[in-house]
Design a protein around this motif. Structure first.
Motif, PDB file in Angstrom:
ATOM      1  N   GLU A 258       2.175   9.172   5.766  1.00 23.97           N
ATOM      2  CA  GLU A 258       0.731   8.937   5.679  1.00 23.97           C
ATOM      3  C   GLU A 258       0.116   9.424   4.369  1.00 23.97           C
ATOM      4  N   LYS A 274       1.183   2.870  -5.465  1.00 28.02           N
ATOM      5  CA  LYS A 274      -0.112   2.170  -5.396  1.00 28.02           C
ATOM      6  C   LYS A 274       0.090   0.658  -5.391  1.00 28.02           C
ATOM      7  N   TYR A 277       2.574  -0.012  -1.962  1.00 26.99           N
ATOM      8  CA  TYR A 277       2.023   0.381  -0.660  1.00 26.99           C
ATOM      9  C   TYR A 277       0.647   1.010  -0.869  1.00 26.99           C
ATOM     10  N   SER A 278      -0.300   0.170  -1.226  1.00 35.40           N
ATOM     11  CA  SER A 278      -1.617   0.662  -1.621  1.00 35.40           C
ATOM     12  C   SER A 278      -2.377   1.350  -0.501  1.00 35.40           C
ATOM     13  N   LYS A 279      -2.000   1.096   0.754  1.00 39.17           N
ATOM     14  CA  LYS A 279      -2.725   1.695   1.869  1.00 39.17           C
ATOM     15  C   LYS A 279      -2.326   3.150   2.138  1.00 39.17           C
ATOM     16  N   ILE A 280      -1.222   3.600   1.544  1.00 38.07           N
ATOM     17  CA  ILE A 280      -0.818   4.993   1.725  1.00 38.07           C
ATOM     18  C   ILE A 280      -1.565   5.852   0.700  1.00 38.07           C
ATOM     19  N   PRO A 281      -2.363   6.815   1.141  1.00 32.38           N
ATOM     20  CA  PRO A 281      -3.092   7.682   0.200  1.00 32.38           C
ATOM     21  C   PRO A 281      -2.129   8.444  -0.711  1.00 32.38           C
TER      22      PRO A 281
END
Length: 295
Positions: A258, A274, A277-281
């Motif tokens: 996450e 980024k 997997y841009s959705k992973i902070p």
């Protein structure tokens, strides 16, 4: 608890001033003093005042290892704990230290020898390619002797390695948006490093690995493991094997991580995450100030 992966960058991420505010922290200064005893030269001096040395493999690798290892120590001291670790090429040595596979001194001695051998390598060339047709590239590599895919960084970014003639043939034949020759002395992460790898493994064979406290994803086998024998065997293959970073990112995402924290003086690896997997902070830790500000 947030499932977190710490990732450690490799050679090329170094920069003057990357020691940041670490020299004023007693525990960090103690490690830097110990590093000077092992190396015979000062990481602080090289990082502060000697850009030519810092860009040379012989110095780059121990400097990056020490700085990133200290940052990892400070993260642990601040109550941060990852569920996975991985490092890009040299960064794998920091990942193994952070995971508890060996102590700081053992890792530094390995990195010192690795840097010496890679600095002495000759007769190779490496090119970074961006924006290319992967099938076309792989087909050309397959039909060209003495060139390999050294770093598979992402779907759109790779590094090829081999003899100068072979690398030039591939670069000329494959259309890409950008092709950059890397400033290295040898064909790293290729079969041309076999002799250096054999010399390095004479040292590595004598090192006892611990079962790691944190699963490590290795460059040559991007699946998490804590098994001491597997961790060592994977590292033994690293100098001649490909850096399978694209697959490492896939595995981290598949394990429902996450948050990604890049520990070291760059944003190279978080940049790759980024795009993939841009959705992973993502966040970057390069100083004590960054650690103080972490969530």
């Amino acid at each position: 608890m947030t499932t977190t992966a710490w990732v450690f960058p490799g050679q090329g991420s170094q920069k003057i001033g990357m020691q940041a505010d670490l020299e004023n922290i007693p525990t960090a200064k103690a490690k830097l003093d110990r590093a000077e005893e092992i190396l015979g030269w000062s990481i602080l001096e090289v990082c502060k005042n000697e850009p030519e040395k810092l860009s040379r493999t012989l110095y780059t690798q121990p400097c990056l290892y020490a700085i990133a290892s200290i940052l990892a120590d400070l993260l642990f001291a601040a109550g941060q704990n990852p569920q996975y670790v991985a490092g890009h090429s040299l960064g794998e040595y920091v990942a193994l230290y952070a995971a508890g596979a060996y102590d700081f001194e053992t890792g530094l001695q390995l990195v010192k020898r690795r840097g010496e051998l890679m600095d002495a390598a000759e007769g190779g060339k490496m090119y970074a390619l961006m924006g290319f047709d992967r099938e076309q590239l792989q087909a050309k590599i397959d039909e060209t002797a003495d060139v390999v895919l050294a770093n598979d960084n992402s779907a759109a970014q790779v590094v090829i390695s081999g003899t100068p003639a072979a690398v030039d043939r591939v670069v000329a034949a494959v259309k890409s948006k950008r092709a950059i020759e890397l400033n290295v002395s040898g064909a790293f992460h290729s079969h041309l490093m076999k002799e250096a790898s054999q010399k390095f493994n004479e040292i590595l064979d004598k090192v006892t690995f611990n079962e790691s406290k944190i699963p490590v994803l290795a460059n040559v086998e991007p699946t998490p493991t804590t098994h001491a024998g597997e961790l060592k065997a994977r590292l033994q293959q690293q100098m001649t094997g490909s850096v399978r970073w694209r697959e490492i990112m896939d595995a981290i995402a598949a394990n429902e991580v996450e948050k990604i924290i890049e520990v070291g003086p760059s944003q190279v690896l978080t940049g790759l995450f980024k795009r993939a997997y841009s959705k992973i902070p993502r966040s970057n830790i390069s100083s004590m100030a960054d650690i103080a500000a972490i969530d």
